[in-house]
Scaffold this active site. Sequence first.
Site, PDB file in Angstrom:
ATOM      1  N   LYS A 172       0.860  -1.177   0.000  1.00 46.72           N
ATOM      2  CA  LYS A 172       0.000   0.000   0.000  1.00 46.72           C
ATOM      3  C   LYS A 172       0.897   1.227   0.000  1.00 46.72           C
ATOM      4  O   LYS A 172       1.537   1.554   0.988  1.00 46.72           O
ATOM      5  CB  LYS A 172      -0.917  -0.011   1.230  1.00 46.72           C
ATOM      6  CG  LYS A 172      -2.200   0.802   1.065  1.00 46.72           C
ATOM      7  CD  LYS A 172      -1.994   2.306   0.903  1.00 46.72           C
ATOM      8  CE  LYS A 172      -1.466   2.928   2.182  1.00 46.72           C
ATOM      9  NZ  LYS A 172      -1.356   4.433   2.016  1.00 46.72           N
ATOM     10  N   GLU A 246       7.329  -0.146  12.572  1.00 42.82           N
ATOM     11  CA  GLU A 246       8.492   0.751  12.677  1.00 42.82           C
ATOM     12  C   GLU A 246       7.926   2.158  12.742  1.00 42.82           C
ATOM     13  O   GLU A 246       7.411   2.688  11.759  1.00 42.82           O
ATOM     14  CB  GLU A 246       9.408   0.550  11.465  1.00 42.82           C
ATOM     15  CG  GLU A 246      10.830   1.046  11.685  1.00 42.82           C
ATOM     16  CD  GLU A 246      10.991   2.492  11.303  1.00 42.82           C
ATOM     17  OE1 GLU A 246      10.899   3.347  12.233  1.00 42.82           O
ATOM     18  OE2 GLU A 246      11.193   2.794  10.127  1.00 42.82           O
ATOM     19  N   CYS A 280      12.406   9.096  10.716  1.00 39.65           N
ATOM     20  CA  CYS A 280      12.108   8.713  12.089  1.00 39.65           C
ATOM     21  C   CYS A 280      13.343   8.600  12.970  1.00 39.65           C
ATOM     22  O   CYS A 280      13.263   8.784  14.180  1.00 39.65           O
ATOM     23  CB  CYS A 280      11.348   7.390  12.100  1.00 39.65           C
ATOM     24  SG  CYS A 280      12.140   6.102  11.125  1.00 39.65           S
ATOM     25  N   GLU A 380       7.524  14.103  18.399  1.00 43.73           N
ATOM     26  CA  GLU A 380       8.168  14.016  17.090  1.00 43.73           C
ATOM     27  C   GLU A 380       7.619  15.108  16.178  1.00 43.73           C
ATOM     28  O   GLU A 380       6.419  15.177  15.930  1.00 43.73           O
ATOM     29  CB  GLU A 380       7.942  12.644  16.469  1.00 43.73           C
ATOM     30  CG  GLU A 380       8.688  12.470  15.148  1.00 43.73           C
ATOM     31  CD  GLU A 380       8.518  11.085  14.548  1.00 43.73           C
ATOM     32  OE1 GLU A 380       9.520  10.515  14.084  1.00 43.73           O
ATOM     33  OE2 GLU A 380       7.377  10.576  14.542  1.00 43.73           O
TER      34      GLU A 380
END
Length: 473
Positions: A172, A246, A280, A380
Amino acid sequence: MLVFDKLFIGGEWVSPATNRIIEVHSPHDQSLVGTAPEATKADIDLAVKVAKDAFENGEWATMAPEERQAVIAKFNDLHAAKAQEFAELITSENGSPLWFTSVLQGSLQEQTNAYLRAAKDFAWEKHLESGSIVLAEPVGIVAAVIPWNAPHQSALVKIIPAMLAGNSVILKASPETVLDALAMGDLFNEAGLPKGVLSIVPAHREVSEYLVLHEAVDKIAFTGSTAAGKRIASNAAKQMKRVSLELGGKSAAIILEDADFKVAVAGVKFSSYANNSEYCAALTRVLVPRSRYAEFEKEMVEMVKGITVGNPMNMENFMGPMVHKAQQEKVKSYIKLGIEEGARIVVGGLETPEGLEQGNYVQPTLFADVDNSMRIAQEEIFGPVIVMIPYTDVEDAIRIANDSNFGLSGGVWSASKEKGLEVARRIRTGAVTVNGATSSYDAPFGGYIESGMGREFGGIGLGAYVEYKTINI
């Protein structure tokens, strides 16, 4: 302009169920880069049906591991030959600077080679002294859901081990980077991948959720935000689906008192601001000893001011734009928040870089005198906002580094490799570099706490796509 009018389902180019189109616009100047069909639930149903049939009735799942490896090795060569072409396409889609996409795409042949080495040595069938036989069998149908910031790396780190293990895969793709995803389809066909094994379907969040919740999907492999990962894990638990996640990070770079500051600052530049800080594992918290704080700040200010920002297709520009307007506004909102929280902004700020107002640009920004409890130190941001946090001694630095809900990456800089290693051992995170060392694709990568579940790369990453069966004779 690149135009796709069909979806890649089971190795065939198939007309979509509707005429809904995804437009990809340049983050630099908003020009139209290309278009592709938007997959709907009906398209997902077809992809799952094809994958299920290939898994249950096709040759791939029962093929000898060496035969699967040969197909993947051929794909790897074909993909590597187009590394620069893909780098330029990805830069045009997501705004990642071309120097970064070029380096990353150039490294992906080794990423896949590491999986191939692992597959060659993997214990697909192990005979125990007791007489029992342990088989490593494919899980079934894998839904691989990826983000836009490093699309081929995120895709191949999932679909390659999944296919090496004999699974059928539905990739996807993110709406922001649909073009480069679909462009991989013909390479798999050319490599000889049997029909039905792989589908590539671009879709938005609702359809993505429909895929991962589909009753026929056996395993979810997801890279993305922690919030989305929690939702996936919660829903998957109700169906007992296998999940690997993740997720996000807020990683710390610890600068020890004996470090060469010029070397450390150069390392922080690449580990913190590379790929527009839209990754990340970025080291977005820089921990500095109070005894040398002013000295290090001076070096950091000089470095950040020297970062070139502009058209990401220009190899001379270190930073490009944010992927879309919403991300630009999110990053700017955090800069405003940092000012309100009382942090001292020393470089950058809210103003869009001069001459780049048409794009989704944010200045590389550095905050000083940040307390680790501030939101800009805990959440974040996924953009070029780095915070400098003072510490009193090594114990204090380790405490601050570990005072986070995340645990994905980290870095230590020291004149002593032994001292750097000693500190690295005590940071609760999935990966740590000492003095900017290069990571290995043979070694596992993943996170502690809210940074995810499971690991990718190498033999451990390959093992995430098998079920173990014991036969007792």
